[in-house]
Design an enzyme around this catalytic site. Structure first.
Site, PDB file in Angstrom:
ATOM      1  N   ASP A 117     -12.565 -41.012  21.097  1.00  0.00           N
ATOM      2  CA  ASP A 117     -11.853 -41.956  21.954  1.00  0.00           C
ATOM      3  C   ASP A 117     -11.866 -43.377  21.418  1.00  0.00           C
ATOM      4  OD1 ASP A 117     -10.746 -40.400  24.032  1.00  0.00           O
ATOM      5  OD2 ASP A 117     -12.734 -40.124  24.905  1.00  0.00           O
ATOM      6  N   ASP A 177      -5.771 -34.961  25.738  1.00  0.00           N
ATOM      7  CA  ASP A 177      -6.030 -36.396  25.860  1.00  0.00           C
ATOM      8  C   ASP A 177      -5.998 -37.094  24.499  1.00  0.00           C
ATOM      9  OD1 ASP A 177      -7.489 -34.527  27.510  1.00  0.00           O
ATOM     10  OD2 ASP A 177      -8.490 -36.184  28.520  1.00  0.00           O
TER      11      ASP A 177
END
Length: 396
Positions: A117, A177
């Site tokens: 991320d 994601d």
């Protein structure tokens, strides 16, 4: 008409529209009072104390406890991003000043290779900052973050590895994601002139396109690969109701991620997938009347399931951009509907709650019973981005 005036008009129209819809509290407010409610909530972001270990992530409204996280949390950069976006929306320099204080806290995440991320943690702060300030240091952090993210790329699999935990369950997990982290890579190539980051982003998007979607254009949450052979081991979930369910935010990540990837590549396959998943979502039989989805569109508890405003806002922002490439007015209409729905007393947090959040009724991780039906920071981030795109007719 300048942008600030347009935003005020949008807020007023959306509030008026949403007053005609049924909702959670079955209450309405006038155009003026709803706009004022949002503006009051905006100003509360300025009152939140600057602390590198206390980025606001979510809130339990019953206890009024704010969940605070350090930079290593995947949500850490959204608050700085919100402040940058509010500066662009309002022109008020106080938001810019606060954003400048919060943004540096994410810098060390540009060298954190323990997380996929990096895009969320770096680009949602430094990327937003670059839209306001032409700063070489910001650019350097983005390029460094891209270099770090590339260390998680397996050329054999053709994807960036997502999680490192639960190794007894999967070998090489890739989640939908992860499409959102590709923007960091595309921008790093533009900044540096190095095609490496763009090439990795394209390979990851192509692998996702090949394996992550069902025939109806809905997407799986997790694809687990054999890192040696690149074969798909299983198609599963961590945050959906079950492996074959339709996790709402996952569908929104897909639409947004492939629309964004089309922006940089103009690959028609990306646009086709974004449209396919968008239409699947927009026409889903289990979508509530106001468009704000249940956290999973196959949850058997519907209509008694929690909503997810964050999924709606990611979808709205993605649809505004998708419209710019397709000129399909149904995307604008649906995004406008979502924006009108949330800009109402049903979803905006009451001003008696002193906290740096805008909206209630998001759902973080239902299977873990974590952040259920409460304010979550990234719902606010994508709302503000969608509001900017709405005013610019979908421009990024």
């Amino acid at each position: 008409m300048n942008k600030v005036s347009f935003i005020c008009l949008v807020l007023g129209f959306a509030s008026l529209t949403s007053a005609c819809k049924s909702g959670i509290n079955h209450q309405t407010k006038s155009t003026t009072s709803v706009s004022g409610l949002l503006n009051t909530r905006y100003k509360m972001l300025l009152d939140y104390p600057v602390d590198s270990m206390s980025m606001p992530r979510s809130m339990n409204l019953k206890t009024q406890e704010i969940r605070k996280v350090p930079s290593r949390d995947w949500t850490s950069a959204f608050f700085a991003g919100n402040l940058w976006q509010l500066y662009r929306l309002t022109g008020d320099s106080k938001y810019k000043e606060q954003a400048q204080k919060w943004t540096p806290f994410s810098k060390k995440e540009s060298v954190n290779s323990n997380s996929h991320d990096v895009g969320f943690k770096v680009f949602c702060s430094f990327g937003e900052a670059l839209k306001v300030e032409n700063n070489k240091e910001y650019e350097a952090v983005i390029v460094k973050g891209a270099e770090t993210l590339c260390t998680r790329f397996n050329p054999k699999v053709g994807s960036i590895r997502s999680w490192d935990f639960n190794k007894e369950i999967w070998d090489y997990p890739v989640i939908i994601d992860n499409m959102m982290n590709l923007e960091l890579l595309f921008e790093a190539s533009k900044i540096s002139g190095n095609p490496k980051y763009r090439d990795v982003a394209i390979k990851h998007a192509n692998t996702t396109l090949k394996n992550q979607f069902r025939e109806d254009n809905s997407c799986y949450h997790v694809i687990d690969y054999n890192p040696t052979t690149a074969e798909v081991r299983k198609k599963t979930t961590l945050q959906g109701f079950n492996d074959d369910s339709v996790w709402a935010r996952g569908q929104a990540w897909a639409v947004y991620g492939f629309t964004m990837s089309y922006r940089y590549t103009k690959d028609p396959a990306y646009l086709k997938q974004a449209e396919g998943t968008a239409k699947f979502f927009m026409m889903n039989k289990n979508l509530p009347e106001d468009g704000i989805p249940y956290w999973d569109l196959k949850d058997p508890s519907i209509p008694n399931s929690p909503r997810d405003v964050s999924a709606a806002m990611v979808m709205a922002s993605g649809l505004y951009e998708l419209y710019t490439y397709t000129k399909d007015k149904s995307y604008i209409a649906f995004a406008d509907k979502l924006m009108a729905s949330v800009q109402s007393e049903k979803y905006i947090i009451n001003t008696s709650i002193k906290a740096p959040f805008l909206f209630d009724h998001s759902t973080g991780n239902w299977p873990k019973h974590d952040e259920i039906d409460e304010p979550i920071i990234y719902a606010d981030y994508y709302f503000l981005e969608a509001l900017l795109r709405q005013s610019d007719k979908g421009a990024k």
